[in-house]
Design a protein around this motif. Structure first.
Motif, short mmCIF file in Angstrom:
data_model
loop_
_atom_site.label_atom_id
_atom_site.label_comp_id
_atom_site.label_asym_id
_atom_site.label_seq_id
_atom_site.Cartn_x
_atom_site.Cartn_y
_atom_site.Cartn_z
N GLY A 35 -15.44 -23.27 0.56
CA GLY A 35 -16.87 -23.47 0.61
C GLY A 35 -17.35 -24.28 1.79
N SER A 36 -16.42 -24.66 2.68
CA SER A 36 -16.84 -25.48 3.81
C SER A 36 -17.53 -24.66 4.90
N GLY A 37 -17.34 -23.32 4.90
CA GLY A 37 -18.01 -22.48 5.91
C GLY A 37 -17.06 -21.78 6.85
N LYS A 38 -15.78 -21.68 6.50
CA LYS A 38 -14.81 -21.00 7.38
C LYS A 38 -15.19 -19.53 7.57
N SER A 39 -15.44 -18.83 6.49
CA SER A 39 -15.76 -17.40 6.57
C SER A 39 -17.08 -17.15 7.25
N THR A 40 -17.93 -18.18 7.29
CA THR A 40 -19.23 -18.02 7.94
C THR A 40 -19.07 -17.71 9.43
N VAL A 41 -17.99 -18.22 10.04
CA VAL A 41 -17.75 -17.92 11.45
C VAL A 41 -17.54 -16.42 11.65
N ILE A 42 -16.76 -15.79 10.75
CA ILE A 42 -16.56 -14.34 10.83
C ILE A 42 -17.88 -13.62 10.57
N ASP A 43 -18.68 -14.13 9.60
CA ASP A 43 -19.98 -13.52 9.33
C ASP A 43 -20.86 -13.56 10.58
N ALA A 44 -20.78 -14.67 11.33
CA ALA A 44 -21.61 -14.79 12.52
C ALA A 44 -21.24 -13.75 13.57
#
Length: 829
Positions: A35-44
């Motif tokens: 939940g820290s936002g690791k996958s958000t980088v791939i989403d970006a």
């Protein structure tokens, strides 16, 4: 496609502006708690390129990407592709919602832009490739070569989508492979082949029309034209000869008239040829003088033959001087051979004496050493005797200060004298032996030196004789000397005979000279008569007078000329009658030649309106230009016909080539358009991927599982359960993860190798999946496989919360959440 930098703000967990720099990296970990936002980088990354996020139920929604408490989300993704650098930028703003409660939030894309850099500076000048959502979607897919679905199956693998390629429908999987491998190339090839076949058909139609126009350009037409030309050429070729023949008849008639007049004058000149009476007497004297000269020349020739024979005999006997030198050398050689035997014997005797003297030296040297040792002992005893007289029993020794218990006896003085005398005697004998040895060695050296000198001289003599005598003759010695002496005597006798023959030649030469002088004197008297003979002969030379050699007897030449003149006068009288008769025949023949010539001109097709009865030489000469004009017309017609035949031949060759081209391209178009060909290529590619994925899976599963393809779908072979084949959907979550990861790694490794052209290049891969489900041993094997994948020149990014896996990566980006936003820090190992 290789990522360089991700810059995001207000996007997902990253409310504040955050930058991730991937430039120059090959192996990276995005690590942080759930939940820290690791996958958000791939989403970006996917959102910047395609405007979609794979993790959402509806990937096309854009509103969920905006951070809470943020009005808009901004993403910039810089990447490198085929040596060029690009930036993809998207900005979405939250829209004011007028929808009913419970409806999803709405957002609007404010900016969508794709740019290419003109230099290394990302903030430098760029070219805008797309400036709207529609333009950007099309441009990104064309540039990268993958649509959103294919991108999230091969490069960016988000959570929950990692196994889609493994469990996907075969048709979807084939579409992805067809795009990755650029198999559309074969459809393009088929279309191009059909187009070329059509163009070849059109070209063939045009050539057929031109071939019909050239239908008359045939070898038969050329043959007919050539036959007509041959008739004209035949007439033109014979015209010159016939004209020359007519002219020859005219010239001959004129010549015969002139010859008749000349012959009458020649008969008169021949009648004046006669021999004077006194010429016969001079001839007789000259013949007798010449016979005498011949006899003298014969004697001279015999004397010269004798001289030649004597010289041949002298040459056979050899050169007396050379033979004399050879004999002297042989005499000296015999003496040297005898001397060498003597010095060799002396050397042997001297060497034996030297050996004896040396042995005596050795013996006496040994005796000398013994005698000198004895002398030294006696002298030592004599020296000690001086101290013995000072010793007293029971007192201390003045030398060693030890108590003397008994005084020793002293040596006899006579013994020392005897030892000294023996040394002197042996020394004298040793000197004598040394002198004898030296003399013996001197004799040996002298004999050796003499032998060397004699042999050197012998070698020199043998070398001088080598060109005259064989080795066997040299070895014969005295017998060879006797033979050479005999040859010398014969050579000297032959030289004496040659001298006598030379004197005889001189005498014969003198006699021959007197005989030649007598011939010359009489020949002078004959020469006085020659002008009269020459004058008579010159008047009839033009009539064919017999050849005359000035060196032959004048009387013979004059008699021969007289006989010839009589015969020639008779023959010329007969020729006068023949000349008259031949003139009549020549005039008749010329008339016939003219008649035949006009008949041939008419047969050759020439238009001649000349009256034969009145035709003259000018009329005959006009036939040549008429023949040349006819030949020129035929040549022009022939050139045009040859050009037509050549063009027709070339068109027929081109038509055959076009027919073959049309057939080949029609067949190629049919084969490439066949669905079975593409299915076969896809199956080969899938088998290749399965082979490489099986190697990975076999390693990651500790040898338990292998991948297979059955009817287009994936299955696993369970080696731990009697090699049972199982559907991949029967695997556990962790096992599906290992199988899908193996397939993803194999796809990343093999796509460039399998592609038909320079299609999409998978130069990076983002792995976002549950690595926490793996045991430590499997995790270690997986980490090694990921490191190998990055070593191939790709950027590999692992998204995980497993700290042990992340710390094995050379670079990791630590993702943390605090204060309502996430941050990223780079940590190098």
């Amino acid at each position: 496609m290789r990522p360089l930098r991700v810059d995001l703000e207000g996007f997902g967990a990253f409310r504040d502006r955050t930058e991730i720099d991937f430039a120059g990296l090959d192996l990276v970990a995005l690590v942080g708690p759930t939940g820290s936002g690791k996958s958000t980088v791939i989403d970006a990354i996917t959102f910047a390129l395609y405007g979609s996020v794979a993790r959402y139920d509806n990937p096309s929604l854009v509103a969920p990407v905006i951070s809470q408490l943020a009005v808009e989300a901004r993403v910039r993704f810089d990447f490198e592709l085929a040596g060029a650098r690009y930036s993809a930028v998207r900005v979405v703003r939250r829209a004011e919602s007028n929808a009913s409660p419970g409806s999803p939030p709405r957002a609007k894309t404010r900016e969508a832009r794709l740019e290419r850099w003109h230099g290394p500076d990302p903030d430098g000048p760029t070219t805008v490739l797309a400036g709207s959502v529609r333009e950007m979607d099309a441009e990104v897919q064309a540039l990268i070569g993958l649509d959103f679905s294919q991108f999230t199956r091969t490069i960016v693998l988000p959570q929950g989508a990692f196994a889609e390629f493994l469990t996907d429908d075969p048709a979807n999987r084939q579409r992805l492979l067809r795009r990755l491998l650029d198999l559309g190339l074969y459809a393009d090839m088929a279309a191009q082949a059909r187009e070329r076949a059509t163009r070849a058909g059109y070209a063939m139609d045009a050539q057929r029309a031109e071939l019909e126009r050239l239908a008359a350009a045939t070898p038969a037409a050329r043959l007919a034209l050539a036959e007509q030309g041959e008739r004209v050429d035949g007439f033109a070729g014979s015209l010159g000869d016939q004209l020359a023949e007519i002219e020859r008849h005219d010239v001959e008639l004129s010549d015969r008239r002139a010859t008749y007049r000349t012959t009458e004058a020649a008969i008169a000149d021949l009648a004046a040829v006669a021999v004077p009476d006194h010429a016969a007497a001079v001839h007789t004297e000259l013949e007798q003088a010449r016979l005498a000269a011949v006899a003298a020349e014969a004697d001279l020739a015999a004397a010269r033959t004798e001289l030649q024979e004597c010289r041949v005999a002298a040459d056979a006997a050899g050169d007396a001087a050379t033979l004399a030198r050879t004999a002297d050398l042989l005499v000296r050689r015999e003496a040297l051979v005898s001397q060498i035997r003597d010095v060799d014997a002396e050397r042997g005797t001297a060497e034996a004496d030297a050996t004896t003297a040396q042995a005596e030296q050795v013996r006496l040297t040994g005796e000398m050493e013994v005698a000198r040792a004895a002398l030294a002992a006696h002298r030592q005893a004599a020296d000690a005797a001086v101290w013995v007289h000072q010793l007293r029993a029971g007192e201390a020794c003045p030398v060693c200060e030890q108590t003397v218990h008994e005084v020793p006896a002293t040596a006899s003085p006579d013994a020392l004298a005897t030892a000294d005398e023996l040394v002197a005697t042996v020394a004298v004998a040793l000197d004598d032996a040394t002198v004898a040895a030296a003399r013996a060695h001197g004799r040996t050296d002298a004999a050796a030196a003499a032998a060397v000198r004699h042999r050197a001289e012998l070698t020199e003599i043998d070398e001088r004789l080598a060109g005259q005598l064989t080795a066997d003759e040299l070895a014969a010695g005295a017998s060879t000397l006797d033979r050479v002496t005999g040859d010398l005597q014969r050579a000297e006798a032959a030289a004496v005979a040659s001298s006598a023959a030379a004197a005889a030649v001189d005498r014969a030469d003198t006699a021959a000279g007197r005989a030649r002088a007598a011939v010359d004197a009489i020949s002078g008297r004959e020469a006085d008569l020659r002008p009269q003979f020459v004058a008579q002969r010159d008047r009839v030379t033009a009539l064919g007078a017999p050849a005359w050699d000035p060196d032959q007897p004048l009387a013979n030449a004059w008699a021969r000329l007289t006989v010839w003149a009589t015969d020639r006068r008779t023959a010329l009288g007969e020729q006068l009658a023949e000349i008259e008769a031949a003139g009549v025949e020549l005039r008749a023949a010329r008339s016939k030649l003219a008649t035949d010539l006009w008949a041939q001109a008419s047969a050759a097709g020439l238009d001649t309106d000349v009256d034969l009865d009145t035709a003259d030489s000018d009329d005959v000469a006009r036939l040549a230009p008429l023949a040349a004009a006819a030949r020129a017309r035929l040549d022009a017609e022939m050139a045009a016909l040859d050009a037509g035949i050549g063009r027709r031949t070339e068109l027929e060759r081109q038509a055959a080539e076009l027919d073959e081209e049309q057939t080949v391209h029609e067949s190629l178009g049919r084969h490439l358009a066949a669905n079975g060909f593409e299915r076969w290529l896809l199956q080969e590619a899938l088998d290749h991927l399965v082979h490489h994925a099986t190697l990975r899976l076999h390693e990651l599963s500790n040898g338990r599982y292998s991948l297979e393809v059955v009817d287009g779908s994936f299955a696993v072979r369970d080696h731990g359960n009697a090699d049972e084949r199982r559907d991949v959907r029967t695997l556990s979550g962790g096992e599906i993860f290992l199988a899908s990861l193996s397939l993803a790694l194999a796809l990343a490794e093999s796509i460039a190798e399998l592609a038909t052209t320079d299609g999409p290049r998978l130069e990076s891969i983002f792995l976002d999946e549950g690595f926490g489900t793996l045991d430590p041993e499997t995790l270690d094997v997986l980490a090694s496989a990921i490191e190998e994948l990055s070593a191939a020149g790709r950027l590999v990014t692992v998204v995980t919360h497993v700290r042990d896996l992340a710390e094995r990566m050379p670079v990791r980006f630590e993702v943390r959440s605090a204060g309502g936003t996430s941050t990223i820090d780079r940590v190098d190992r």
